[in-house]
Scaffold this motif. Structure first.
Motif, PDB file in Angstrom:
ATOM      1  N   GLY A 285     -14.753   0.618   3.891  1.00  0.00           N
ATOM      2  CA  GLY A 285     -13.799   1.747   3.042  1.00  0.00           C
ATOM      3  C   GLY A 285     -13.036   0.654   1.672  1.00  0.00           C
ATOM      4  N   TRP A 287     -10.069   1.740  -1.560  1.00  0.00           N
ATOM      5  CA  TRP A 287      -8.484   2.486  -1.082  1.00  0.00           C
ATOM      6  C   TRP A 287      -8.540   2.005  -2.652  1.00  0.00           C
ATOM      7  CZ3 TRP A 287      -5.659  -1.819  -2.075  1.00  0.00           C
ATOM      8  CH2 TRP A 287      -6.077  -3.434  -1.586  1.00  0.00           C
ATOM      9  N   GLU A 288      -7.367   2.384  -3.463  1.00  0.00           N
ATOM     10  CA  GLU A 288      -6.425   2.101  -4.456  1.00  0.00           C
ATOM     11  C   GLU A 288      -4.939   2.465  -4.219  1.00  0.00           C
ATOM     12  OE1 GLU A 288      -5.680   3.967  -9.218  1.00  0.00           O
ATOM     13  OE2 GLU A 288      -7.076   5.389  -7.461  1.00  0.00           O
ATOM     14  N   LEU A 289      -4.471   0.922  -4.538  1.00  0.00           N
ATOM     15  CA  LEU A 289      -2.615   1.480  -3.943  1.00  0.00           C
ATOM     16  C   LEU A 289      -1.857   1.003  -5.789  1.00  0.00           C
ATOM     17  CD1 LEU A 289      -0.878   0.774  -2.011  1.00  0.00           C
ATOM     18  CD2 LEU A 289      -1.239  -1.051  -2.707  1.00  0.00           C
ATOM     19  N   SER A 296      -1.137   5.127  -2.072  1.00  0.00           N
ATOM     20  CA  SER A 296      -2.214   5.671  -1.778  1.00  0.00           C
ATOM     21  C   SER A 296      -3.210   6.644  -2.615  1.00  0.00           C
ATOM     22  CB  SER A 296      -3.673   4.479  -1.237  1.00  0.00           C
ATOM     23  OG  SER A 296      -4.265   4.544  -0.801  1.00  0.00           O
ATOM     24  N   THR A 298      -6.288   7.463  -3.604  1.00  0.00           N
ATOM     25  CA  THR A 298      -7.841   8.018  -3.904  1.00  0.00           C
ATOM     26  C   THR A 298      -8.145   6.335  -3.297  1.00  0.00           C
ATOM     27  OG1 THR A 298      -7.696   7.982  -5.821  1.00  0.00           O
ATOM     28  CG2 THR A 298      -9.984   7.625  -5.507  1.00  0.00           C
ATOM     29  N   ARG A 299      -9.102   6.627  -1.991  1.00  0.00           N
ATOM     30  CA  ARG A 299      -9.369   6.162  -0.719  1.00  0.00           C
ATOM     31  C   ARG A 299     -10.823   6.914  -0.549  1.00  0.00           C
ATOM     32  NH1 ARG A 299      -5.091   7.947   0.975  1.00  0.00           N
ATOM     33  NH2 ARG A 299      -5.452   9.325   2.801  1.00  0.00           N
ATOM     34  N   THR A 300     -11.760   6.547   0.507  1.00  0.00           N
ATOM     35  CA  THR A 300     -12.786   7.260   0.900  1.00  0.00           C
ATOM     36  C   THR A 300     -13.015   7.821   2.152  1.00  0.00           C
ATOM     37  OG1 THR A 300     -13.880   4.761   1.834  1.00  0.00           O
ATOM     38  CG2 THR A 300     -14.492   5.889  -0.738  1.00  0.00           C
ATOM     39  N   HIS A 303     -12.492   4.817   5.129  1.00  0.00           N
ATOM     40  CA  HIS A 303     -11.434   4.532   5.049  1.00  0.00           C
ATOM     41  C   HIS A 303     -10.187   4.716   6.037  1.00  0.00           C
ATOM     42  CE1 HIS A 303      -6.504   3.363   3.864  1.00  0.00           C
ATOM     43  NE2 HIS A 303      -7.527   1.989   3.314  1.00  0.00           N
ATOM     44  N   ASP A 304     -10.010   5.797   5.939  1.00  0.00           N
ATOM     45  CA  ASP A 304      -8.874   6.950   6.897  1.00  0.00           C
ATOM     46  C   ASP A 304      -9.975   7.073   8.366  1.00  0.00           C
ATOM     47  OD1 ASP A 304      -7.298   7.146   5.131  1.00  0.00           O
ATOM     48  OD2 ASP A 304      -7.440   9.108   5.258  1.00  0.00           O
ATOM     49  N   TRP A 316      -0.966   8.439   2.482  1.00  0.00           N
ATOM     50  CA  TRP A 316      -1.070   7.254   3.322  1.00  0.00           C
ATOM     51  C   TRP A 316      -0.134   6.346   2.293  1.00  0.00           C
ATOM     52  CZ3 TRP A 316      -3.509   5.025   7.479  1.00  0.00           C
ATOM     53  CH2 TRP A 316      -3.424   3.805   7.296  1.00  0.00           C
ATOM     54  N   PHE A 321       0.073   1.916   5.888  1.00  0.00           N
ATOM     55  CA  PHE A 321      -0.771   0.583   6.560  1.00  0.00           C
ATOM     56  C   PHE A 321       0.301  -0.089   7.600  1.00  0.00           C
ATOM     57  CE2 PHE A 321      -1.747  -3.179   5.950  1.00  0.00           C
ATOM     58  CZ  PHE A 321      -2.883  -4.012   6.281  1.00  0.00           C
TER      59      PHE A 321
END
Length: 603
Positions: A285, A287-289, A296, A298-300, A303-304, A316, A321
């Motif tokens: 996955g 992720w962007e933070l 976050s 943007t995530r695929t 990831h979730d 998120w 996390f």
């Protein structure tokens, strides 16, 4: 390229138009005295217009054409009737060569039909000589206005031509969301002709839902003056195209004109999709933070799902996390994150508790990005569920522990009979003196060393062995004495000292000697010598009996009557554990030659 009339006719609204402070006029009149009068009058009127006039006079149309070809003329003022031709013919020629150059018809002859003919031919303005008491002031103003308009239109056209050649899509929208101008890139991306798009509304170009969203964005820009970022897609004959753009209020225009600059990001979207598929295949996955908000954006989907969510999580962030990190790991994970903010990179493995309560292991890594002030603002990274890898590692650890215990038991059981044999050997020495007892003692010592080697290898592996400088010649002779070689002969032609694990080197040489004795014949001669980057062991026996040289190192390969096919496999394993390479080739006398390279030679 289509230019809206409202844009081409409004010089005041064209940014960057040069001020009209100097005007060159070409006056064409066959009356020399009147031509001089006009020139003097225009120069005199220049002060009131804020313009410096330069008047160039010609008396024939052919001379006018030559002067125009020389360049620098801002406006043509012409009489109607001249000896060679009339002004309408001159005007038609000017329009064919110089398109929209201002042309003022100033004549003492003619009527409404002449004016109509001139207008049809494209005259800029029309004045009668003597028709107004301030005719020269009027003429000066008409010339200035015509030149100003011409320059404005020309600069607007140049501006639109620049926009038309831009790689980005550019268009102008009115407050109702209708296209007033569309450049070629924008039209190409939409799969339409620019003229077809001009005047069209958003709902005529985009799907209904997107058109409604874009209309709201346009309205917000007009009302607030603040730019709006937007992403949108458009079905075309070549497939769906994706765009990213900015809507801004156009400075210098009426409040309802919006500039829309966009990029075709279809290729980027496809690459992102390919990357997402690759990550999905790897069960990773992304992720962007946002480090300013700790959220976050943007995530695929993977990831979730790793954290137990089938649907995307709206809120998120880093705190969310940490809530999933196992309580026993949470403190050191958070501390590691704080250190990584300065280091720029973050990598770790920890336990998490999924949304469904299941405990899993994850591996995560990330990279941090900073602003010009050196402050961390953004992080990008990957996460993967490594629970199965951890379980396999645990199983391997347990297996190795059991193997170590087993080897310890075996070595203990082997040491006991060896100790008895060594004790009996000492008793035998007291009763008789025989050279056979010395050979037996050497064999038992070697057996004890092999037991120690076996226990060390099981506990530490090949990397745990101790490498030291070893005399190759002396080691070869010692090993030869312990191998059953019948009438075979050893020739040592090396004086090298090499770096190796002495016990493992002995096993390598013993297996090579044993192989030569078994396959080379009863009276085989075995030679140990120097080779570039290492050493060789060669015999003068029958040689290798397989076309595939690598096959001789495989477990189970043997052509001897007593061999079980492990000797040369052990040779290869020992060489690889040292970082060496062992190859087999034909010897100088036709036998087998084993070359060991990659060896560190001390002397």
């Amino acid at each position: 390229m289509y230019i809206p009339p409202s844009e081409a006719r409004d010089g005041r609204d064209a940014p960057g138009v040069r001020p009209v402070d100097r005007v060159t006029v070409l006056h064409v009149d066959d009356d020399a005295q009147f031509a001089t009068l006009v020139a003097d009058a225009l120069v005199a009127e220049g002060d009131s217009c804020g313009v410096s006039f330069e008047v160039v006079t010609t008396h024939r149309a052919s001379d006018a054409a030559e002067r125009l070809d020389a360049g620098g003329v801002d406006c043509v003022v012409s009489d109607y009737e001249m000896p060679e031709t009339d002004s309408i013919e001159l005007l038609e020629w000017v329009r064919s060569e110089y398109d929209d150059l201002p042309f003022v018809l100033l004549t003492g002859e003619g009527d409404e039909s002449v004016a109509s003919e001139a207008i049809t031919a494209g005259v800029t303005d029309y004045l009668r000589k003597g028709a107004h008491e301030h005719q020269y002031a009027l003429l000066a103003n008409r010339i200035v206005n015509a030149v100003r308009q011409h320059r404005a239109e020309r600069d607007v056209v140049r501006g639109y031509r620049t926009l038309d050649e831009a790689r980005q899509g550019v268009c102008l929208l009115d407050g109702d969301g209708r296209f007033r101008y569309v450049n070629r890139e924008c039209a190409r991306a939409c799969g339409r002709d620019p003229a077809d798009l001009t005047g069209a509304g958003l709902s005529e170009v985009f799907p209904a839902e997107q058109a409604a969203d874009l209309a709201v964005a346009v309205e917000r820009v007009v009302e607030t003056g603040e730019s709006q970022e937007c992403e949108y897609h458009l079905p075309t004959d070549g497939g769906t195209r994706y765009f990213s753009g900015t809507l801004s209020l156009l400075v210098g225009r009426d409040e309802s004109t919006v500039l829309w600059v966009g990029d075709d990001v279809t290729d980027r979207k496809h690459r992102e999709r390919d990357l997402e598929l690759a990550l999905e295949a790897a069960e990773m996955g992304a992720w962007e933070l946002d480090l300013q908000t700790q959220t976050s954006p943007t995530r695929t989907r993977r990831h979730d799902r790793i954290f137990g969510y089938e649907e995307a999580v709206d809120d998120w962030g880093f705190d969310r996390f940490l809530q999933h990190v196992h309580p026993d790991d949470r403190d050191w994970v958070e501390a590691g994150f704080e250190r990584a903010l300065e280091a720029g990179e973050w990598g770790f493995e920890c336990r998490i508790v999924r949304a469904d309560g299941a405990q899993r292991w994850i591996a995560a890594c990330g990279e941090f990005y900073y602003n010009d002030a050196g402050e961390p603002v953004r992080a990008l990274g990957l996460v993967q569920d490594v629970t199965e890898d951890r379980e396999r590692e645990e199983e391997l650890r347990e297996t190795n522990e059991r193997l170590s215990e087993f080897v310890g038991v075996v070595s203990h059981d082997l040491r006991s009979p060896l100790s008895v044999a060594q004790g009996r050997l000492e008793l035998a020495r007291r009763e008789c003196d025989s050279e056979h007892l010395d050979h037996a003692a050497s064999a038992m010592r070697r057996s004890a060393e092999l037991v120690d080697d076996l226990l060390s290898l099981a506990r530490d592996g090949p990397a745990g062995r101790e490498v030291v400088p070893v005399d190759l010649a002396a080691t070869a002779e010692d090993c030869w004495a312990l191998v059953e070689t019948r009438n075979a002969t050893l020739v040592v032609e090396t004086g090298h000292t090499i770096v190796a694990d002495q016990g493992q080197l002995r096993r390598l040489l013993e297996n090579l000697f044993q192989n030569a004795a078994e396959h080379g014949g009863a009276d085989v001669t075995v030679t140990v010598g120097d080779h570039p980057g290492g050493f060789y062991v060669e015999d003068d026996g029958t040689g290798v009996e397989t076309a595939d040289d690598d096959q001789v190192f495989e477990v189970g390969h043997s052509t001897g009557e007593r061999g079980v096919g492990y000797g040369l496999s052990i040779v290869r394993d020992i060489a690889e554990a040292h970082g060496w390479t062992v190859d087999v080739t034909e010897g100088t006398a036709g036998g087998a030659r084993f070359e060991v390279t990659g060896v560190e030679v001390v002397s």
